[in-house]
Write a protein that holds these residues in place. Structure first.
Motif, mmCIF file in Angstrom:
data_model
loop_
_atom_site.group_PDB
_atom_site.id
_atom_site.type_symbol
_atom_site.label_atom_id
_atom_site.label_comp_id
_atom_site.label_asym_id
_atom_site.label_seq_id
_atom_site.Cartn_x
_atom_site.Cartn_y
_atom_site.Cartn_z
ATOM 1 N N ARG A 171 0.849 -1.193 0.000
ATOM 2 C CA ARG A 171 0.000 0.000 0.000
ATOM 3 C C ARG A 171 0.884 1.241 0.000
ATOM 4 O O ARG A 171 1.846 1.327 0.775
ATOM 5 N N PRO A 172 0.569 2.221 -0.841
ATOM 6 C CA PRO A 172 1.372 3.446 -0.838
ATOM 7 C C PRO A 172 1.055 4.333 0.363
ATOM 8 O O PRO A 172 1.880 5.167 0.747
ATOM 9 N N PHE A 173 -0.133 4.179 0.929
ATOM 10 C CA PHE A 173 -0.572 5.052 2.021
ATOM 11 C C PHE A 173 -0.353 6.517 1.656
ATOM 12 O O PHE A 173 0.361 7.266 2.336
ATOM 13 N N ASP A 174 -0.980 6.925 0.534
ATOM 14 C CA ASP A 174 -0.837 8.318 0.117
ATOM 15 C C ASP A 174 -1.594 9.231 1.085
ATOM 16 O O ASP A 174 -2.217 8.788 2.052
ATOM 17 N N ARG A 175 -1.505 10.532 0.824
ATOM 18 C CA ARG A 175 -2.058 11.514 1.744
ATOM 19 C C ARG A 175 -3.557 11.289 1.977
ATOM 20 O O ARG A 175 -4.037 11.337 3.116
ATOM 21 N N GLU A 176 -4.293 11.041 0.911
ATOM 22 C CA GLU A 176 -5.735 10.867 1.049
ATOM 23 C C GLU A 176 -6.063 9.641 1.895
ATOM 24 O O GLU A 176 -6.944 9.680 2.760
ATOM 25 N N GLU A 177 -5.345 8.547 1.638
ATOM 26 C CA GLU A 177 -5.611 7.337 2.406
ATOM 27 C C GLU A 177 -5.215 7.517 3.866
ATOM 28 O O GLU A 177 -5.916 7.068 4.775
ATOM 29 N N GLN A 178 -4.093 8.182 4.086
ATOM 30 C CA GLN A 178 -3.678 8.437 5.463
ATOM 31 C C GLN A 178 -4.726 9.274 6.202
ATOM 32 O O GLN A 178 -5.074 8.992 7.359
ATOM 33 N N GLU A 179 -5.225 10.315 5.550
ATOM 34 C CA GLU A 179 -6.238 11.162 6.195
ATOM 35 C C GLU A 179 -7.493 10.357 6.516
ATOM 36 O O GLU A 179 -8.094 10.522 7.589
ATOM 37 N N PHE A 180 -7.897 9.500 5.603
ATOM 38 C CA PHE A 180 -9.085 8.682 5.849
ATOM 39 C C PHE A 180 -8.870 7.736 7.025
ATOM 40 O O PHE A 180 -9.715 7.630 7.927
ATOM 41 N N LEU A 181 -7.728 7.047 7.047
ATOM 42 C CA LEU A 181 -7.463 6.104 8.125
ATOM 43 C C LEU A 181 -7.307 6.825 9.469
ATOM 44 O O LEU A 181 -7.771 6.326 10.508
ATOM 45 N N VAL A 182 -6.666 7.982 9.462
ATOM 46 C CA VAL A 182 -6.552 8.765 10.701
ATOM 47 C C VAL A 182 -7.940 9.203 11.167
ATOM 48 O O VAL A 182 -8.249 9.213 12.364
#
Length: 936
Positions: A495-506
């Motif tokens: 998983r790249p864990f890009d900014r959008e995904e990080q924000e969603f998971l946070v």
């Protein structure tokens, strides 16, 4: 120089839809034809009507054609601009910024760019510029067309929106108020203002600059110096400055022209003008009930004047601090995605995929939020997150661990193998694991691949990446800066864990943390409700007990009145008989035998009166003893005692009652049983035990008293064949005022405090009590255990205890002059007669002043002085008597109904020689006369 006609043909050609990006002169009609000139005139009028700058610039960088927008921008006639070079018209600073683009367009490359330019006289504009090369027939570039649009307002709106989002993050309470103000100021001067300042109101009324920031680094030192200036409270009669008005609760102030403001000389406005500012707004930053600070935004641009929109923007800044960051981010993400698609002409398919991803995440977040709303326990919250959150995140497995002392415990998991679950069910907080690292640091841990995990956690990579796990993330669950657990998600692919995904998971982790905190508060509230329920039950129990105590109090009062009436009735009857005897004495004087009978009757009456008075005294003494023991006011006079002697004295005290009731007394007292105690109090214990047994045994019964040494204690046991005690009453038999069910005639008598005295006196001696009964009609056995005394340190002379009531013979006292002072005339008359019968001279007074006069006149040997006199009390009378030189030899004794230790101490301190408690026994009075006689 190019003419308008030349430019017109080229511009018209350029504006055709199929026109190339570069214009050519080939194939154009001659410039001299009338139709061409007409088209050029029309084109010029069209260009003049447009709000953007449109011009033609030749290869020497000189203006060939300009529209009228140039006049509005630069304040010069458009004709005066034609023929001048670009650098001369727009200024050095702006020219330096566009020069590379001019070079490029003259080289044949079209330019489309945005820039923030500073024009002549300091005017700044954010512009979008398009340069289109103009080629001749041979293809050489002769010049270019320039289209310049002022997009400052749009940029300001974008900057303001971006600034509000950044400012909300900067004002996070976790970073501190002043640190947040500094970050906001730095963001403001970088995007929306030339100066930003935050001021607070000090307790002395002065204004303190917390933060002052300027966009121009050259003015930073001046801004710092001005920030150190003090802004005192305006002098009385002087109108407050706008800054003071805002800080004292006023609304935001718009200052469009600082130089022309009515209070331009005020310290704050003068400082702004010194920093080159021309326009400003000041708005309050409010707290719960007051203004915390004032925010100042100022502009130094020549053509930038703040208006109502800027004031509204500044006020919105102070109101946007509490907006939910996640909602802003998601909103901005969707809006930025759309604007980016429009602005950069991204492919429609990619834009659709981005929108779908955002929508899916939003929907997933909404599903989680809706499900968490119904979760009221930590376990339910964890279940929702691992069931819905894992699927929404695209993970194949997930877990929630929470802190438990020095460890992390697995609260809920899904998708992991049993071996992995058992291995990581409990983890020390200091373990080198992604979960524990996220908890300790409070920051997410992103492991995008097996290689990254192996690099960061080489020792445990094989365990962490067991099964299908290829990448994972660990998100701390933080509530008010306090980590309470970690959300772990495992993915089956990198998983790249890009900014959008990080924000969603946070965002998911924050929702989880908030829901767990809400569940904790719910559980605490439930526990509080349960505690309140228990308190209510306890209050109900206490109320019942208080009600029962109140009932017992009422019974005690009724019982006390009955017990006091019992002796008062024969006393009253005896007095009436004595009066009748006195009336008949004259008639019976001639008859000797009748006189002898009258004397015998009088002696019986007097004996009855004496017994009943002693009964009243005993009742009052028992009440006082209970009170003293309860308040810890009783002191034991301990000595080494033979229990047999105590029992002997107690038996003699109750023998008349035994004979009256017709009981048999059986004694079994072992010799040589010694205790260390107070003789008087222990006799009182045994007397109360015997009295209780005698009263509650029907006439002709049997009472037994046994005393023996058992296991280091002296046990005194009194057993009777009486009415017994019910099982319900037995545990409470030693409580005050507790008695068996009473009959109307109250043949047993008593106040129900005898056994209470027994228990408390035994406990004062370090002992204990016990009551046994087989039930009603089965008799009762009450035992008292007292610690045995050790062997005596030296042989003591054996001496028999004095016989009850024995007193040494008293020599007859010489006649004294006694002053008797009492406001109770009957009581005083009785004492007077007793004193006169013993040969003493008595004078009386019934208040303080009369007592002083009588004492001065008679100089008595003995003064019997009642303390509770009306008006001047006995304490004041004795102080005045002691001040009389002629009365220094008088013996003064206090008469009082109060006889506790503090009462006797107070009478001694006032000047009394002795303290007598009413009623005064004749023996006490004769002893006092003997003490007073030597002084006279």
């Amino acid at each position: 120089m190019a003419t308008c006609e030349d430019c017109g043909y080229a511009y018209a050609e350029m504006r055709r839809p199929e026109a190339p990006a570069t214009t050519h002169e080939s194939g154009l009609m001659s410039a001299g034809e009338p139709s061409v000139r007409m088209e050029a005139d029309q084109l010029q009028r069209l260009l003049d009507a447009l709000p953007v700058l449109i011009s033609y610039i030749d290869s020497d960088e000189r203006y060939g054609v300009v529209n009228r927008a140039y006049e509005r921008w630069f304040g010069e006639d458009s004709g005066s601009i034609v023929g001048r070079q670009v650098r001369e018209v727009i200024g050095d600073a702006a020219y330096a910024a566009v020069k590379p683009h001019i070079t490029a367009v003259l080289a044949g490359r079209p330019q489309d760019f945005e820039a923030r330019l500073t024009y002549r006289e300091g005017r700044r504009r954010h512009v979008r510029i398009q340069y289109i090369p103009h080629r001749d027939a041979s293809g050489d570039v002769r010049g270019f067309f320039a289209l310049v649009a002022d997009v400052s307002e749009q940029k300001r709106a974008e900057d303001a929106r971006r600034f509000l989002a950044d400012a909300s993050a900067a004002l996070d309470p976790a970073q501190g108020r002043d640190a947040g103000f500094r970050r906001v100021a730095a963001l403001a001067v970088a995007s929306v203002a030339d100066l930003c300042a935050v001021h607070t109101l000090e307790p002395d009324g002065s204004v303190h600059a917390r933060v002052v920031a300027h966009a121009d680094p050259a003015k930073a030192e001046l801004a710092a110096r001005l920030a150190r200036r003090s802004h005192p409270l305006p002098a009385p009669g002087t109108p407050p400055s706008p800054l003071h008005e805002v800080l004292h609760g006023g609304h935001g102030r718009l200052l469009p022209d600082l130089a022309g403001h009515a209070q331009a000389g005020a310290d704050h406005l003068a400082a702004l003008r010194e920093l080159g500012c021309r326009s400003a707004v000041i708005v309050p930053i409010r707290g719960d009930a007051c203004v915390l600070a004032a925010l100042t935004l100022a502009s130094a641009e020549v053509d930038r004047t703040y208006g109502a929109a800027d004031l509204a923007f500044a006020e919105e800044l102070s109101q946007r601090i509490e907006v939910t960051l996640q909602r802003v981010r998601l909103y901005d993400m969707a809006r930025d995605a759309e604007s980016e698609a429009r602005r950069r002409f991204l492919a429609e398919q990619e834009a659709r995929r981005a929108a779908e991803r955002a929508a899916q995440r939003m929907a997933g977040l909404q599903r989680i939020t809706a499900a968490l709303a119904d979760a009221l326990t930590s376990e339910a919250v964890a279940q929702v997150v691992v069931d819905i959150g894992v699927a929404a995140a695209g993970a194949y497995a997930g877990t929630i661990v929470v802190t438990a002392g020095d460890e992390l415990e697995c609260l809920k998991e899904v998708g992991y193998e049993r071996e992995t679950i058992e291995r990581f069910r409990q983890m020390p907080l200091d373990a080198a694991l992604p979960l524990t690292d996220a908890l300790r640091t409070g920051a997410p841990v992103w492991l995008r691949s097996r290689e990254e995990c192996s690099a960061r956690y080489p020792r445990i990579a094989s365990a962490v990446l067991s099964g299908a796990t290829v990448s994972l993330c660990c998100l701390p669950l933080v509530v008010q800066e306090r980590p309470i657990g970690v959300l772990g998600l495992s993915f089956a692919e990198p998983r790249p864990f890009d900014r959008e995904e990080q924000e969603f998971l946070v965002a998911v982790s924050r929702q989880c943390a908030q829901a767990m905190e809400r569940a904790r508060l719910h559980e605490e509230r439930a526990a509080l409700v349960e505690r309140e329920r228990r308190v209510a039950l306890e209050n109900a129990r206490l109320y019942r007990e208080a009600h029962e105590a109140d009932r017992r109090k009422d019974e005690f009062i009724a019982m006390l009145s009955h017990e006091l009436r019992n002796p008062l009735a024969p006393i009253t009857t005896g007095l009436e008989l004595l009066q009748m005897s006195a009336q008949m004495s004259a008639q019976m004087s001639a008859q000797m035998s009748a006189g002898e009978r009258a004397d015998r009757d009088d002696r019986q009456i007097l004996a009855t009166l004496e017994r009943q008075v002693k009964t009243i005294v005993r009742l009052v003494d028992d009440l006082l003893d209970v009170s003293r023991i309860t308040r810890g006011k009783i002191e034991l006079k301990r000595e080494r005692l033979d229990v047999a002697s105590v029992v002997e004295t107690a038996v003699e005290s109750v023998r008349p009652l035994l004979v009256q009731r017709g009981h048999d007394l059986v004694l079994s007292v072992d010799p040589g049983v010694f205790v260390h105690g107070d003789r008087v109090r222990l006799e009182q214990v045994v007397v109360n035990l015997l009295n209780n047994a005698i009263k509650y045994t029907n006439p002709g019964g049997r009472v037994s008293l046994a005393c023996a040494a058992i296991a280091g204690d002296a046990r005194i046991r009194v057993t009777d064949t009486g009415v017994g005690i019910s099982a319900e009453l037995l545990p409470r038999v030693f409580e005050p005022f507790m008695q068996a069910r009473r009959t109307l005639d109250r043949s047993q008598g008593g106040l129900g405090i005898g056994l209470t005295l027994v228990k408390r006196l035994a406990e004062l001696h370090g002992g204990r009590v016990e009551a046994l009964s087989g039930g009603p009609g089965e008799g009762t056995a009450i035992s008292v255990w007292l610690p045995l005394a050790g062997a005596p340190s030296a042989p003591a002379e054996a001496s028999a205890p004095p016989a009850p009531g024995a007193a040494p013979p008293r020599a007859r006292t010489r006649p004294l002059h006694v002053l008797l002072v009492d406001d109770n005339v009957d009581a005083a008359e009785g004492l007077r007669r007793v004193l006169q019968l013993h040969g003493h001279a008595v004078s009386m007074a019934h208040d303080g002043p009369a007592a002083l006069d009588a004492a001065r006149a008679s100089k008595p040997d003995l003064v019997l002085l009642d303390i509770g006199l009306p008006g001047m009390d006995g304490y004041e009378v004795v102080r005045r008597l002691r001040a009389e030189p002629e009365l220094t030899r008088s013996y003064i004794a206090a008469l009082s109904g109060y006889g506790q230790d503090q009462d006797r101490r107070r009478s001694r301190e006032a000047g009394f020689d002795a303290h007598l408690t009413k009623p005064v026994a004749t023996e006490q009075l004769l002893s006092l006369l003997a003490e007073a006689a030597p002084r006279g």
